[in-house]
Design a protein around this motif. Structure first.
Motif, PDB file in Angstrom:
ATOM      1  N   ARG A  36       1.221  -1.132   0.157  1.00  8.55           N
ATOM      2  CA  ARG A  36      -0.131  -0.199  -0.254  1.00  8.55           C
ATOM      3  C   ARG A  36       0.905   0.931   0.163  1.00  8.55           C
ATOM      4  O   ARG A  36       2.039   0.796   1.159  1.00  8.55           O
ATOM      5  CB  ARG A  36      -0.912  -0.045   1.331  1.00  8.55           C
ATOM      6  CG  ARG A  36      -0.139   0.037   2.395  1.00  8.55           C
ATOM      7  CD  ARG A  36      -1.053   0.137   4.185  1.00  8.55           C
ATOM      8  NE  ARG A  36      -0.124  -0.251   5.138  1.00  8.55           N
ATOM      9  CZ  ARG A  36      -0.902  -0.517   6.098  1.00  8.55           C
ATOM     10  NH1 ARG A  36      -2.062  -0.512   6.715  1.00  8.55           N
ATOM     11  NH2 ARG A  36       0.225  -0.472   7.107  1.00  8.55           N
ATOM     12  N   THR A 151      -5.836   6.285   0.379  1.00  9.85           N
ATOM     13  CA  THR A 151      -7.136   4.713   0.646  1.00  9.85           C
ATOM     14  C   THR A 151      -8.113   4.401  -0.219  1.00  9.85           C
ATOM     15  O   THR A 151      -8.431   3.667  -0.232  1.00  9.85           O
ATOM     16  CB  THR A 151      -7.026   4.390   2.174  1.00  9.85           C
ATOM     17  OG1 THR A 151      -5.999   3.905   2.933  1.00  9.85           O
ATOM     18  CG2 THR A 151      -8.071   3.233   2.172  1.00  9.85           C
ATOM     19  N   PHE A 167       0.507  -3.789  -6.748  1.00  9.11           N
ATOM     20  CA  PHE A 167       1.168  -3.319  -5.811  1.00  9.11           C
ATOM     21  C   PHE A 167       1.592  -4.637  -4.947  1.00  9.11           C
ATOM     22  O   PHE A 167       1.614  -6.325  -6.049  1.00  9.11           O
ATOM     23  CB  PHE A 167      -0.466  -3.382  -4.246  1.00  9.11           C
ATOM     24  CG  PHE A 167      -0.764  -2.099  -4.156  1.00  9.11           C
ATOM     25  CD1 PHE A 167       0.232  -0.454  -3.753  1.00  9.11           C
ATOM     26  CD2 PHE A 167      -1.539  -1.618  -4.978  1.00  9.11           C
ATOM     27  CE1 PHE A 167      -0.495   0.113  -3.594  1.00  9.11           C
ATOM     28  CE2 PHE A 167      -2.548  -0.496  -5.290  1.00  9.11           C
ATOM     29  CZ  PHE A 167      -1.707   0.663  -4.005  1.00  9.11           C
TER      30      PHE A 167
END
Length: 381
Positions: A36, A151, A167
């Motif tokens: 992330r 996010t 990712f």
């Protein structure tokens, strides 16, 4: 496995380019080594801060950026609060700088009001009244909560048919429209943007060095949630912050402020400390910050810096509950002269970096400008 645009880096710069390109209908892939976004884009105040940008192209870009944050927040479902900001003056020279700035032609595209002490306390009740000379209120600034915003943007982009997010995919080689990951997977793209922020040493380190980038480390703190739904209100910046933002360089009295701080508090210049504060949705206060560059950066945070930040915060703010819940450091890449760098470093490969501490304030509008340039030159298809 071919895209119109591939982006390496999932900070707000990389995500901004992905969003703008997808809006134009281009196919986009974003590659990120971690699971992330974990860099500067989630380690900041969340300040969208036009008042800190000098008049001209930087200010115009910041105001356009603010509009794009509102658009993206609505699309991705996170709040973008029009909170404004207050600069506090607890010294006469600071108040003079604020007055000079408000009276200057360079502030005409901002919505400013010079405040006396009573008016300052109306706009920012938490301001310390002891020695308060006044303040400067700006209606222009906005706030997002960085972890929430980033996010939400990732989640939103993941649902767009034009965008693929990769990712845990460290990229080890980029050349002539081809991208290769550490596990030997490969992709191709018409254009590649490298937006790796402070973590640029693994891809094109020489080209990054040629741009004369400096790495900056900053330390920040987060209080516990404030009691009884207490809120700070607007962003707060103290008079020390006038030393940091180039928008105020036009003010004749700024030299006096800098000389006073250098003479009476040299420890603040040693660590590049100025103090700001902003609220979070949970009622905490984000406090900061410091600036250490290049060889002065150490792997360990300094308690001395945290204590100096808190010392100066308490001079200007009255916080009901000042206990610190979290401490962290962040790193960003700063260019010595330009707002940011957009360069073609190899055929079909572009470097976008060097925003310094202005990533939240400039990145979406910069992304819009970069994608427009590439589209207008037919380089995206």
């Amino acid at each position: 496995m071919h895209y119109d645009l591939a982006i390496i880096g999932s900070g707000i710069v990389g995500l901004g380019h992905a969003w703008v390109a997808a809006k134009r209908g281009y196919s986009v892939a974003v590659f990120e080594a971690d699971s992330r976004p974990e860099g500067a884009s989630i380690r900041n105040f969340g300040m969208i801060w036009p008042i800190g940008q000098p008049a001209g192209s930087a200010r115009a870009l910041s105001l356009r950026n603010q509009q794009l944050w509102q658009e993206l927040g609505k699309a991705a479902g996170f709040p973008v609060e029009r909170c404004g900001s207050v600069f506090l003056a607890h010294h006469e020279d600071e108040m003079q700088v604020l007055t000079e700035f408000a009276d200057s032609a360079s502030s005409r595209d901002l919505n400013l009001k010079v405040l006396n002490p009573a008016e300052t306390l109306q706009h920012l009740p938490a301001a310390n009244p002891n020695g308060l000379k006044g303040g400067l209120y700006s209606r222009t600034e906005c706030r997002v909560h960085p972890p929430t915003a980033i996010t939400s943007i990732v989640s939103y982009l993941s649902e767009l048919p034009e965008v693929e997010l990769h990712f845990e995919t460290p990229i080890v080689k980029v050349h002539d429209g081809s991208i290769q990951s550490a596990d030997r997977k490969s992709w191709t793209a018409n254009r590649i943007i490298v937006a790796s922020g402070a973590y640029f040493k693994h891809l094109f380190p020489e080209q990054h060095r040629n741009q004369q980038f400096k790495i900056c480390k900053l330390q920040m703190l987060l209080t516990v949630p404030q009691p009884d739904q207490w809120k700070l209100g607007p962003h707060m910046a103290s008079g020390l912050t006038l030393r940091h933002y180039s928008a105020f360089d036009i003010c004749p009295t700024l030299t006096q402020v800098r000389q006073r701080v250098a003479t009476t508090m040299p420890e603040l210049d040693r660590y590049g400390i100025h103090v700001m504060a902003s609220s979070t949705p949970a009622g905490e206060l984000i406090l900061g910050d410091s600036h250490e560059y290049g060889d002065d950066i150490e792997p360990f945070d300094k308690d001395e810096i945290d204590q100096l930040i808190l010392r100066e915060i308490h001079k200007v703010l009255q916080i009901p509950q000042a206990s610190i819940a979290r401490r962290w450091s962040g790193f960003y890449t700063k260019h010595p002269h330009e707002m940011y760098i957009f360069r073609e470093i190899e055929p079909r490969i572009h470097l976008v970096n060097g925003f310094g501490g202005n990533g939240m304030t400039l990145s979406l509008a910069a992304s819009d400008s970069v994608i427009e340039q590439l589209a207008n030159s037919n380089q995206m298809s």
